[in-house]
Every structure is written in C-alpha cells, then in structure tokens.
Scaffold this motif. Structure first.
Motif, PDB file in Angstrom:
ATOM      1  N   GLY A  74      39.191  38.334  27.528  1.00  0.00           N
ATOM      2  CA  GLY A  74      38.324  37.693  26.581  1.00  0.00           C
ATOM      3  C   GLY A  74      38.726  36.181  26.265  1.00  0.00           C
ATOM      4  O   GLY A  74      38.095  35.349  25.627  1.00  0.00           O
ATOM      5  N   GLN A  75      39.992  35.805  26.684  1.00  0.00           N
ATOM      6  CA  GLN A  75      40.613  34.346  26.323  1.00  0.00           C
ATOM      7  C   GLN A  75      40.576  33.467  27.613  1.00  0.00           C
ATOM      8  O   GLN A  75      41.045  32.426  27.294  1.00  0.00           O
ATOM      9  N   VAL A  76      40.428  33.970  28.602  1.00  0.00           N
ATOM     10  CA  VAL A  76      40.332  33.571  29.878  1.00  0.00           C
ATOM     11  C   VAL A  76      38.998  33.199  30.283  1.00  0.00           C
ATOM     12  O   VAL A  76      38.063  33.838  29.825  1.00  0.00           O
ATOM     13  N   GLY A  77      38.714  31.996  31.157  1.00  0.00           N
ATOM     14  CA  GLY A  77      37.322  32.017  31.776  1.00  0.00           C
ATOM     15  C   GLY A  77      36.717  33.307  32.704  1.00  0.00           C
ATOM     16  O   GLY A  77      37.579  33.986  32.973  1.00  0.00           O
ATOM     17  N   ALA A  78      35.533  33.008  32.819  1.00  0.00           N
ATOM     18  CA  ALA A  78      34.823  34.029  33.551  1.00  0.00           C
ATOM     19  C   ALA A  78      35.291  33.819  35.288  1.00  0.00           C
ATOM     20  O   ALA A  78      34.934  34.979  35.866  1.00  0.00           O
ATOM     21  N   ASP A  79      35.882  32.892  35.398  1.00  0.00           N
ATOM     22  CA  ASP A  79      36.082  32.751  36.877  1.00  0.00           C
ATOM     23  C   ASP A  79      37.571  32.987  37.002  1.00  0.00           C
ATOM     24  O   ASP A  79      38.224  32.786  38.178  1.00  0.00           O
ATOM     25  N   VAL A  80      38.430  33.626  36.161  1.00  0.00           N
ATOM     26  CA  VAL A  80      39.812  33.912  35.926  1.00  0.00           C
ATOM     27  C   VAL A  80      39.822  35.250  36.242  1.00  0.00           C
ATOM     28  O   VAL A  80      39.471  36.120  35.439  1.00  0.00           O
ATOM     29  N   ASP A  81      40.750  35.906  37.107  1.00  0.00           N
ATOM     30  CA  ASP A  81      40.905  37.153  37.286  1.00  0.00           C
ATOM     31  C   ASP A  81      42.424  37.506  36.895  1.00  0.00           C
ATOM     32  O   ASP A  81      43.317  36.845  36.995  1.00  0.00           O
ATOM     33  N   VAL A  82      42.796  38.660  36.235  1.00  0.00           N
ATOM     34  CA  VAL A  82      44.186  38.834  35.590  1.00  0.00           C
ATOM     35  C   VAL A  82      44.301  40.218  36.209  1.00  0.00           C
ATOM     36  O   VAL A  82      43.818  41.395  36.047  1.00  0.00           O
ATOM     37  N   TYR A  83      45.557  40.071  37.065  1.00  0.00           N
ATOM     38  CA  TYR A  83      45.905  41.291  37.905  1.00  0.00           C
ATOM     39  C   TYR A  83      47.516  41.750  37.411  1.00  0.00           C
ATOM     40  O   TYR A  83      48.431  40.717  37.209  1.00  0.00           O
ATOM     41  N   PRO A  84      47.961  42.978  37.115  1.00  0.00           N
ATOM     42  CA  PRO A  84      49.303  43.381  36.975  1.00  0.00           C
ATOM     43  C   PRO A  84      50.158  43.527  38.357  1.00  0.00           C
ATOM     44  O   PRO A  84      49.314  43.841  39.487  1.00  0.00           O
ATOM     45  N   LEU A  85      51.191  43.147  38.271  1.00  0.00           N
ATOM     46  CA  LEU A  85      51.961  43.407  39.623  1.00  0.00           C
ATOM     47  C   LEU A  85      53.379  43.961  39.225  1.00  0.00           C
ATOM     48  O   LEU A  85      54.095  43.454  38.699  1.00  0.00           O
ATOM     49  N   ALA A  86      53.447  45.410  39.699  1.00  0.00           N
ATOM     50  CA  ALA A  86      54.911  45.955  39.544  1.00  0.00           C
ATOM     51  C   ALA A  86      55.042  47.174  40.411  1.00  0.00           C
ATOM     52  O   ALA A  86      53.902  47.525  40.822  1.00  0.00           O
ATOM     53  N   GLY A  87      56.236  47.711  40.652  1.00  0.00           N
ATOM     54  CA  GLY A  87      56.495  48.690  41.422  1.00  0.00           C
ATOM     55  C   GLY A  87      55.869  50.181  41.198  1.00  0.00           C
ATOM     56  O   GLY A  87      55.525  50.919  42.060  1.00  0.00           O
ATOM     57  N   ALA A  88      55.912  50.225  39.702  1.00  0.00           N
ATOM     58  CA  ALA A  88      55.047  51.339  39.248  1.00  0.00           C
ATOM     59  C   ALA A  88      53.563  51.634  39.556  1.00  0.00           C
ATOM     60  O   ALA A  88      52.939  52.635  39.328  1.00  0.00           O
ATOM     61  N   LEU A  89      52.822  50.432  39.873  1.00  0.00           N
ATOM     62  CA  LEU A  89      51.466  50.515  39.996  1.00  0.00           C
ATOM     63  C   LEU A  89      51.034  51.134  41.437  1.00  0.00           C
ATOM     64  O   LEU A  89      52.024  51.300  42.523  1.00  0.00           O
ATOM     65  N   SER A  90      49.919  51.601  41.493  1.00  0.00           N
ATOM     66  CA  SER A  90      49.408  51.902  42.917  1.00  0.00           C
ATOM     67  C   SER A  90      49.284  50.955  43.927  1.00  0.00           C
ATOM     68  O   SER A  90      49.275  49.659  43.725  1.00  0.00           O
TER      69      SER A  90
END
Length: 823
Positions: A240-256
């Motif tokens: 909700g604080q970034v533009g519609a053209d921005v994707d936010v992704y997590p990156l960590a060893g615990a993720l799928s």
C-alpha cells in the motif's frame, strides 16, 4: 569445459594462474569480489584439467539457497538439467546422477562424507566458496580436507575462494598456497546515511527508506534485513505504500523454492521490484537488476547463549567489510546508491571484519566431530584455532552427555548423535527420545519462544508450549505463526529422523524426562515452592505462581544467566523416578534402619540420591537379620530397656538379682538398668533371631530370658536368698521391693502377730512399713522384736481407739495372727 563458451565475467582473467597453481602446488586461494563469477565459472573452467583425471569437483556452499542457485546456474551454462553434469545435495534435497561431475553441497554434507570416508574416493578437487564468512562448518571441513590431503590423499586439490582480501590465514593453512586475485568490475556507489531514530523499529525505518529510494532512484531495490520475521513485517508495511508497478518479494533460505525463484528472477519490462533479503544476498547470490541497496546494518549470527548452553542465532551489527559487500551489490552493472540505516560516525566504530564463528559459538558440535575424526584440534590446520577454554567446556559437556568417554573416545551414543542435524544437547535427547515429542522439544528450544510478551510474565513450562504444538488448547499470549513454524520444523526434523510426526503422540507430561537427556547439568531439586537447587550447587528460581513452582524436580533449559540465582525461563517438571531412570548407575540407593517416632516402630528407610539431591525415600518393614537386630538393640539401649515388654514378674526378677549383686557381689550379676542396657548384645540379642520390630520386643518372655542368665548353680538359690514375696503368719504374702539398698515390704501389722524373728532377704533385714487396718502407715522398722517390746504399747492404745473391733494383743509376738476379735 572445452568447447563451451563461458560468460565474460571478471574472474575469467584468473583462470590461467588458477590452473597453474592447482596443477603445480595442489592448493590455491582465489580472491574475487561478489558478482565476479567465481562460484559458477571456476568449477566449469577446471572440469577438464588433466590432473582431475575425470574425477569430481565438490563445491562447498555455506547456504542451501546458494547451493541450489549455483548448481542451477552452472547447469544452465552447460545447457543441461540439474542432476546431470552438475548436481547438488543439501540436508533436505539430493539431485545427483551417475554422470554428475560437479557436486555443489552444503557444509554439513561435506563433513559427513569426510567422516564416512576421509579419502573422498572419486573426488579430485574440493572448492570452498565464501570462506571469508568464517562459518564454523566451513572451517571444520577445510581442516579435515587438509588433514586428509596430508595423510591419505596428496593428489587431492583444494581451492579456497573469498570475497575479501583478508587471506593471510588462508594462505598459511593451505601450505603457503598461491594467492590469485580478481579485480572485478565495480561502478561507483553513492553512499547515503539514513540513521534510524533510537526508538524507531527496524521495520519502520526500512519501510520509510525504501519508499524514499523508490522515489529518488530508478531500478530495483535490494534490502538487507536480519531475519525472516523482519522481512515479513517489512513486506506487510510496504504493502500500500509502493506504486502499482512495484513488486515486493522476500528472499531467505527458509522460503519455498518457488518464492526464492520469484525473488531472483529479473523484473519484467515496465515493472520494478523490491527484494527483502537476509545476508544470503551479500555474497552468495547475485540478484540481477539491482541498482539500489537499503542496508539495515543488522544480521543474524550464531552466538553462544549462556542461558541455554547452546548456540543460538542472535541479531548483531554487521562489520564494515560486510557493509561494503552489501553496498557493492548496487554497482554491478551501473552506478548505484546505497542507503545505510546508521550514521557515518557509527560506521567507523564497527569491526573491520566479522569475527570467526569458531570464537563466538559453543564448540560442543566441533568437539564431537573431532572425537569422531580422531585428531586433536592442535594437530589440524584451523584458520583460527578453537579457544582452549571453549574446547574444554565442550569436552566436559560431551562427557556429561555420554557422547565421549573419559579418554575422549566416541561412544556408541556419540556415534548416534553425530549424524543428527541439531546441537549435541538436543541430539543426545533425540537418541533416547526419537519421537514427535523429542522433535517438538528440539525445535521449541532452537526457535524463538512461541509465547509473546514480557519474559517475566510468561510461564516457564515447556509442557504448556507442547500442548500448543499438539493442538490441545490455547494461550492468550501464543503467536500462531510461531506455533505453525515450530510444527513445520518439527515435522521436517522427524522426516530426517525417518519417523512420522504425529502430534497425537506428543505427551507433554514426559517433557522433563526427555529434556533431562539434553540438560543433565540443569536438573534442579525443589527446596521450597519456586526455589530450586541445581545439580552444580547453584540456585535457580521461578515465580511462586508459575505452574512449575511446586514440581519436586525441574530441568531448566533456559536460565537468565545470573550465576548464583538464575531465573528459569524455560523448563519442565519431573519426579524422582524419572530422574533415576535417566541417571541409572549414578543414582545411589542408601538403606537405613531407623526408629520412626510417629509410628513408634523400627522401619527400613530406602533413600535414592543423585549427588547431593534426594530423589525420594520410602519406608518398609525391615527384613530379619544382623542389621535389624542391631537396630533393635540400639532402640533398647536408647530407651533404657523401657521398650521391652516388662511385666511385674520380670521387673521384680531384675530387681531381686540386682539387689543380690549389691548385697552379696559375685557371682550375682549386675542387673541395674544401665548394666543391662550396656550388655543387651550379650543377653538379649540371641533371643531375637527373627525379630523385625517393636512387637517382637514386647512379646519377649523376659522372665525366661533373664533367668537363663543366672549363674549356675547359685541361681537355684535365688528364691531362697531373695524371695519375691514375704510369707506372713496369717497365710497371706506381700511383695518385697528390692529397688533400694535394703529390701522393703509394706504389711498390715496384724498379719505379723506371732512373729518373733525379723524377716530377712539376702542376709539383710527387710525394712517393714507397718500399716493400720486402713493401710495407713503407723511405723517403719528393721527390728520387729524390738518394736513389740518397745513402742508397741503406745501404738496399740491409738489403734484400739480407732479400730475397736480389731484384735490388739498386749504381746503381739506371742499372739495368734488374726485381724478381728473372736476370729
């Protein structure tokens, strides 16, 4: 590989020198900055070297995510599938095939292979990537590999690759190995200091800075945060604080794997992405398209936690070298910008490099590996020698855990512990508790507490937390996400142990028993509610209203670190039987015969002790035997013979013989209470062969026992010398009292009429207490004839006045013995 073009990355320039060094020297050190291509291009470039002779290259990566990514990238460059020429293996996955020549593995995999077969058959080169991170498993694997090379495999090549130039220890450890450096290609990075307020949470500061960076700079943004929790919370705040053209992704060893791929994939045209990453993207992974870095300046690092006695991930400030590595990610393809959430002044006070993990963590795992390897730490080429004090503590712990013997050799228990992917304390627990309960406990102790709130207000009971994991109840302060995370990790651990994770099989009431295998040094015995004494002698406490406060014993898995009076933060209760079950031969059973004053009875008290701790005590009827008889004799002595079943006859017998001893001496024995009490072993014990208690003492025929002790043949004269009664002229008799120095008897004066000779006993006159018809004393005399001729006349007048119906003769010595007139 020959005929396969490799990308034109900076590290390619080092290949000639690298090939020569490995061919001629057998070891080499390569320094190349992040993004230079060392991880994926070096193994491919060396695959056809003549000295390799078709054998495999094993590439060691410190993280699972980097392991998968490196293998996939190399397979892509070769145009093959993972599991073909290039494969990988982690603790959870194995993608290797019969044609695999390059194996990318995590640290633990290499160590296990070396322990299984230190010759590493079929392997020609071992590559240690990211050695600058100074992870303990990397240091161990390198030391073992160098030892194997020096003793078993002189043809084994070893290459250490670092992203930083701090390589003096590396060069020395690898036998003055050639040092080869790649300059890399870096564009300028504009450094922007954006320190967060002291009270501002890291997620808030990061969100604010990311929004500003997206507004001020083009391109994708790589954000460094310490852990998955901060990543998730920042991701939520950015929504909700970034533009519609921005994707936010997590990156960590615990993720799928899918989530990781999504974060690493380049942004489609017209879109930007924000990648929220742990320090995995610092050097191990390359995130394409990044032009901006936002660095929180924090990381999770293993540190020894004195509260749990184990290594635990702790949030720390990063070093200056790490900060430079992170900033460099913004200048790989063009000039970029780096926002640092700390001040330039603070930056100067940070350490230049991260501390070697070997100096910061618990070394029990290392000590276990060394015991299995069979070589002392001093004889191995560690980049940083393990601290002696830490190694000594680790060895002592392994002895307590029964993993090694007194000579430091691995035991059967230690061998079972060795392959388990947890701290040795928890591995020891899983050896005996290979169950869903053991898995859940191990993860609960390794993860952050599933209950949230002020530590002083949280209950310490691990059983309560196990019920949450098992889905049997709730708690107002439970974190549902944390509970789910524990379940996932416990299920994963169970899979590695090759057991099913059925939460119905979790028995929270057995938590203390299971935990004691892991923390034998943290056993505490209750002194009073909430106050416990630990096995080592120090104190520990709980709040009075804590569920564990009234447990007879607790196992303290988490203590607040205060040495003399630590607060128990996490633990479980158990009873003495469970303690005895775990410690076995160390438990001493003491049997004591004692007189129970409440029951007024001899009992056998059986007490179990562990060191100074009483585990429990029971009482039971003792068995017949010498010890029981001796205890009964002690009781007889302590009571001054009063515990025996004395009758009037036995009392009189004792007194008569004792009188004769005083009056005549030998051969009559001393039968005073004191003398008999001192000699009960001689005269009484032989008559109690099957005695077990008070009733046996009371039932004893003391007249028979005492008469058997009389001297022979003099004993036959007892009744004549010291008769029990005084026979009177009227035919009546009265008892003679022998307690005093002179025998005494109380008798009505009328019963002595007709007596002209004073009665004696033991040659002494019996002191007569003369009584009236109403049994009132009228005279005491030891000379009855003298009394008759003396004061009797005066006494007679008084008696005749009081008792006129009675016979009162003038000459009692010659009178008929009778009481009344005319009878």
């Amino acid at each position: 590989m020959a005929g396969r073009p490799l990308p034109d990355l900076p590290v390619v320039e080092t290949f000639p020198a690298l090939r020569t060094a490995l061919a001629d020297h057998g070891t080499a050190v390569l320094v190349a900055p992040p993004g230079a291509g060392k991880t994926t291009l070096v193994p491919l470039a060396l695959l056809d070297e003549p000295w390799l002779e078709g054998r495999k290259i094993v590439v060691l990566e410190p993280r699972r995510l980097a392991t998968r990514a490196a293998a996939r990238r190399m397979a892509d460059l070769l145009g093959t599938e993972v599991g073909g020429v290039v494969g990988y293996q982690t603790r959870d996955e194995r993608h290797l095939g019969p044609d695999t020549r390059i194996e990318v593995v995590t640290e633990g995999i290499l160590t296990r292979r070396l322990q299984t077969d230190p010759e590493l058959p079929g392997v020609g080169l071992v590559v240690f990537d990211e050695v600058h991170e100074r992870n303990l498993p990397t240091d161990v694997g390198l030391a073992f590999s160098l030892d194997a090379r020096s003793t078993l495999r002189p043809d084994l090549r070893i290459l250490a690759m670092s992203a930083t130039p701090d390589t003096d220890a590396l060069v020395t450890a690898l036998g003055d190995a050639p040092l080869i450096e790649s300059e890399g290609r870096m564009f300028p990075v504009d450094m922007r200091w954006a320190p967060r307020d002291r009270k501002e949470r890291i997620e808030q500061a990061t969100t604010r800075t990311v929004v500003q960076a997206l507004r001020d700079e083009p391109g994708d943004v790589l954000v460094f945060l310490p852990g998955i929790g901060e990543i998730r919370r920042t991701q939520e705040q950015l929504t909700g604080q970034v533009g519609a053209d921005v994707d936010v992704y997590p990156l960590a060893g615990a993720l799928s794997l899918a989530e990781q791929d999504q974060a690493l994939a380049p942004s489609p045209p017209g879109r930007r992405r924000v990648v929220l990453s742990t320090d995995i993207a610092e050097t191990s992974l390359t995130v394409d398209g990044v032009r901006v870095v936002v660095d929180s300046g924090l990381a999770r690092a293993p540190r020894f936690d004195v509260r749990t006695g184990m290594t635990r991930l702790t949030t720390i400030s990063t070093s200056r070298a790490s900060a430079e590595q992170r900033a460099g990610r913004a200048g790989r393809v063009e000039p970029g910008a780096c926002y640092r959430l700390w001040s330039k002044i603070e930056h100067g006070s940070r350490p230049a490099h991260r501390a070697p993990e070997i100096t910061e963590v618990d070394l029990a795992g290392l000590a276990l590996e060394l015991a299995s390897w069979g070589t002392a730490a001093d004889d191995l080429a560690f980049l940083t020698p393990p601290p002696r004090k830490a190694m000594r503590s680790a060895t002592e712990l392994l002895e307590r855990l029964e993993a090694i013997d007194a000579d430091g050799r691995l035991t059967d228990v230690g061998r079972q512990m060795l392959g388990l992917p947890v701290h040795p304390r928890l591995a020891r627990m899983l050896v005996d508790e290979r169950s869903p309960l053991g898995c859940a406990l191990a993860v609960l102790l390794d993860e952050r507490d599933v209950l949230r709130g002020r530590p002083d207000e949280l209950p310490a009971d691990l059983g309560l937390r196990l019920r949450l994991i098992a889905g049997r109840g709730g708690h107002d302060q439970a974190d549902r996400r944390a509970v789910d995370q524990v379940r996932r990790r416990a299920r994963d651990l169970a899979r590695r142990l090759r057991i099913s994770f059925d939460t119905d099989l979790i028995d929270p009431d057995r938590a203390g028993l299971a935990l004691l295998h892991a923390f034998p040094d943290r056993l505490g015995v209750r002194r009073r509610p909430g106050q416990f004494q630990l096995r080592g002698g120090t104190g520990a406490w709980l709040a009075d209203d804590d569920p564990l406060a009234h447990e007879p014993f607790v196992v303290a898995a988490d203590l607040d670190g205060k040495r003399n009076r630590a607060r128990i933060r996490l633990g479980a209760g158990l009873d003495g039987d469970e303690v005895a079950l775990v410690f076995g031969d160390e438990v001493v059973e003491r049997t004591e015969l004692a007189w129970d004053t409440d029951r007024d009875e001899l009992v056998e008290r059986v007490e179990r002790r562990l060191d100074s701790m009483q585990l429990g005590a029971t009482t039971r009827r003792p068995e017949p035997g010498e010890a029981t008889t001796a205890a009964l004799m002690d009781r007889v002595r302590a009571t001054g013979l009063a515990v025996l079943g004395w009758s009037g006859a036995s009392i009189a017998l004792r007194q008569r013989v004792d009188f004769l001893h005083r009056a005549l001496g030998d051969p009559w024995p001393d039968w005073s209470v004191e003398a008999l009490a001192d000699t009960v072993d001689d005269w009484l014990a032989p008559y109690l062969p099957g005695a077990t208690g008070r009733r046996d003492l009371e039932r004893l025929d003391l007249v028979m026992v005492l008469r058997s002790q009389l001297p022979w043949p003099q004993g036959a004269d007892l009744d004549e010398l010291a008769p029990a009664t005084l026979e009177l002229p009227t035919g009546r008799s009265v008892p003679i009292d022998y307690r005093s120095d002179e025998p005494e008897a109380s008798v009505r004066v009328q019963d002595l009429f007709g007596t002209t000779v004073h009665p004696t006993a033991g040659g002494r006159p019996i002191v007569l207490s003369l009584l009236s018809p109403a049994d009132r004393p009228i005279q005491v005399t030891a000379d009855l004839p003298g009394f008759w001729t003396g004061t009797w006349a005066d006494v007679k007048k008084e008696l005749a006045g009081r008792y006129p119906k009675h016979h009162w003769p003038d000459d009692p010595g010659g009178a008929e013995p009778k009481r009344l007139k005319g009878r």
